[in-house]
Motif scaffolding. Structure first.
Motif: not given
Ligand SMILES: *[C@@H]1O[C@H](CO)[C@@H](O)[C@H](O)[C@H]1NC(C)=O
Ligand SMILES: *[C@@H]1O[C@H](CO)[C@@H](O)[C@H](O)[C@H]1NC(C)=O
Ligand SMILES: *[C@@H]1O[C@H](CO)[C@@H](O)[C@H](O)[C@H]1NC(C)=O
Ligand SMILES: *[C@@H]1O[C@H](CO)[C@@H](O)[C@H](O)[C@H]1NC(C)=O
Ligand SMILES: *[C@@H]1O[C@H](CO)[C@@H](O)[C@H](O)[C@H]1NC(C)=O
Ligand SMILES: *[C@@H]1O[C@H](CO)[C@@H](O)[C@H](O)[C@H]1NC(C)=O
Ligand SMILES: *[C@@H]1O[C@H](CO)[C@@H](O)[C@H](O)[C@H]1NC(C)=O
Ligand SMILES: *[C@@H]1O[C@H](CO)[C@@H](O)[C@H](O)[C@H]1NC(C)=O
Ligand SMILES: *[C@@H]1O[C@H](CO)[C@@H](O)[C@H](O)[C@H]1NC(C)=O
Ligand SMILES: *[C@@H]1O[C@H](CO)[C@@H](O)[C@H](O)[C@H]1NC(C)=O
Length: 475
Positions: A293-305
């Protein structure tokens, strides 16, 4: 007939006959074709059943929806959870049971309502006589419009016009020949099949990559394809385990993603919240079993940081600036608003030279950051593994490089965006820093080494003293 049904043995014989006749599809209760003279009317509750018995085509109302709107679609026949894999009149439902699916006068498959207004059409422009086409629901769930004068030439098929689901033997991607780009589109909500905000599809250049967009804005990316896997996925191996999963790239602008699992009860789906997942039917659970499953973590969110920020969902806070970079806005950053990212602490030598504020100093260097999701906007280079760092160093706009056996030398210029730090998989990313950051880096290393040595020395002395004391005691 009534007499027959009333006598039990005859009834059994009838059922057996019915069962056997299914081996000859034409006689089976479930017809799999629509012709000019055999349309499907919602009022008659008629549907098509494909020969494998897995898929059904006809009118349906989404389960749990509040209205009684009627849609035309394809769903799994034998499983208890309504699972629709394709919808025709997604944005033009019918509010009663007057709908009809038929072959129109020009040979297209059309959906019309009780007042005969056209709600949906296969829109094939080649005009043919109405009696010259037929529609068939194939056993893999593909709905085909075929020309019976021309050796059954396929004029249109639902596998080339997917909606929210990717079934085995379907392909997604770009076709340079036809100019088509086939992707998936989400439903608006779990109970509303109208066109949603999310799409998933492939981009071809410079490397094939899978993206999820929300209203055309990227939400998630897989990282480039290296011939075997997408290198930006955290569990690359799990995708490899999906049998028959493949990506064909002719390097001429045609990139097709396929998977050829023989099980019909197996597919990928883009859900209304913008997540793509794979699932297969579990008879023991009597439900769908979800795989990758994708996205699967918060970090998979595009350009999160933000730019030069790196995400690690196992850490708190999840966003960190890459070494040599500091938050652009400390106030925002400490509040967990990471989107403006980080900025370089010490300017690069090449920039200082370009600016005229310096004419030399020590050359920039590269910081190795391990197991990373590579940033967006990769630029390919023909350089080999040895030459790759030099190619980057020689170009002042180059901010990072990486090397992958399958892809070769990758370069980045400008801001590094959408990076993630993985545990197992990932690529070693080399990020360009000013030489002064190397000093800071090694100064710190020297200090830590000195500290550790100091502690070891003091402990050793203590132990020695303690031993001497013990020895001195009268035994
Ligand atoms: C329909 O609603 C029931 C009860 O809320 C829920 O258990 C079920 O999962 C829903 N079905 C679908 C397909 O959303
Ligand atoms: C169904 O929709 C039509 C217009 O598309 C409208 O005229 C009609 O009143 C609607 N019927 C119901 C029962 O809502
Ligand atoms: C068919 O073509 C018409 C006009 O070009 C367009 O409005 C409609 O959306 C098309 N329908 C489908 C199903 O592509
Ligand atoms: C289609 O074929 C049927 C039976 O062969 C015939 O009765 C009918 O008139 C034909 N319709 C057209 C429009 O050609
Ligand atoms: C889809 O996007 C539009 C425009 O951004 C927004 O107005 C709408 O609320 C969104 N719908 C859903 C279901 O997210
Ligand atoms: C598509 O194919 C043509 C000829 O085969 C080629 O010239 C063109 O560059 C290709 N397009 C892309 C985007 O590669
Ligand atoms: C198809 O998928 C199922 C479920 O994941 C898996 O068990 C099976 O090995 C796959 N078969 C083939 C031929 O790909
Ligand atoms: C940092 O962000 C806060 C809140 O958005 C803003 O008020 C402030 O002006 C920003 N500071 C700088 C230096 O940009
Ligand atoms: C380059 O010069 C501009 C204006 O003189 C200055 O704002 C900028 O910080 C300089 N950049 C570097 C890397 O020295
Ligand atoms: C340096 O990199 C930039 C960005 O990739 C590129 O446009 C430019 O052509 C490169 N310059 C040289 C001399 O290779």
């Amino acid at each position: 007939m009534v007499v027959l049904l009333n006598s039990r043995p005859c009834f059994v014989v009838l059922i057996l006959l019915a069962a056997f006749s299914c081996f000859s599809p034409r006689l089976c209760f479930g017809e799999d074709r629509i012709t000019f003279s055999t349309p499907i009317k919602d009022l008659e509750s008629k549907t098509l059943l494909c020969k494998s018995g897995v898929f059904r085509f006809g009118f349906f109302t989404p389960v749990n929806s509040t209205g009684r709107l009627r849609y035309v679609g394809i769903w799994y026949d034998k499983i208890p959870v309504q699972t629709v894999v394709w919808v025709a009149n997604r944005d033009a439902p019918i509010n009663d049971t007057s709908g009809v699916v038929s072959i129109s006068d020009d040979g297209n498959l059309v959906v019309t309502d009780g007042r005969n207004s056209l709600l949906w059409s296969t829109n094939v422009t080649v005009l043919v006589a109405p009696n010259a086409t037929w529609v068939q629901l194939m056993e893999n769930g593909n709905l085909r419009l075929q020309d019976n004068r021309n050796n059954g030439e396929i004029l249109w098929e639902s596998f080339k016009h997917p909606y929210s689901s990717m079934l085995p033997r379907m392909s997604l991607g770009l076709n340079n020949g036809t100019g088509e780009n086939t992707g998936l589109t989400s439903w608006r909500s779990y109970t509303d099949p109208s066109t949603g905000n999310y799409t998933v599809g492939l981009v071809a250049f410079p490397f094939p990559e899978l993206l999820i967009w929300k209203n055309k804005v990227p939400q998630w990316r897989s990282g480039p394809w290296n011939g075997q896997v997408f290198i930006g996925l955290p569990d690359m191996d799990s995708l490899l385990n999906i049998d028959g999963f493949n990506l064909n790239n002719d390097n001429q602008g045609t990139v097709l993603l396929t998977f050829a699992n023989d099980s019909f009860l197996y597919h990928f789906n883009l859900d209304p919240n913008g997540a793509i997942y794979q699932r297969d039917w579990s008879t023991s659970m009597n439900d769908w079993r979800v795989g990758v499953r994708f996205p699967s973590t918060d970090c998979d969110e595009y350009n999160r940081c933000g730019p030069y920020g790196s995400c690690n969902y196992r850490e708190d806070p999840q966003c960190k600036c890459i070494k040599g970079f500091v938050p652009r806005n400390n106030t925002e950053w400490s509040l967990g608003n990471w989107i403006s990212g980080c900025v370089r602490r010490a300017p690069l030598r090449c920039e200082r030279v370009k600016n005229g504020s310096s004419n030399g100093g020590k050359e920039d260097w590269f910081l190795k950051v391990q197991k990373m999701k590579v940033p967006v906007n990769v630029q390919p280079s023909l350089a080999n593994a040895q030459a790759c760092p030099k190619v980057c160093l020689d170009n002042c706009s180059c901010t990072a490089y990486a090397y992958d056996q399958g892809i070769g030398c990758m370069l980045w210029s400008g801001n590094l965006v959408d990076m993630q730090s993985f545990l197992g998989s990932g690529i070693d990313l080399y990020i360009r820093l000013s030489h002064s950051e190397l000093k800071a880096h090694s100064k710190r290393a020297v200090m830590i080494t000195a500290l550790v040595l100091g502690i070891v020395f003091v402990s050793a002395v203590c132990v020695l003293l303690a031993c001497l004391k013990l020895k001195k005691r009268p035994g």
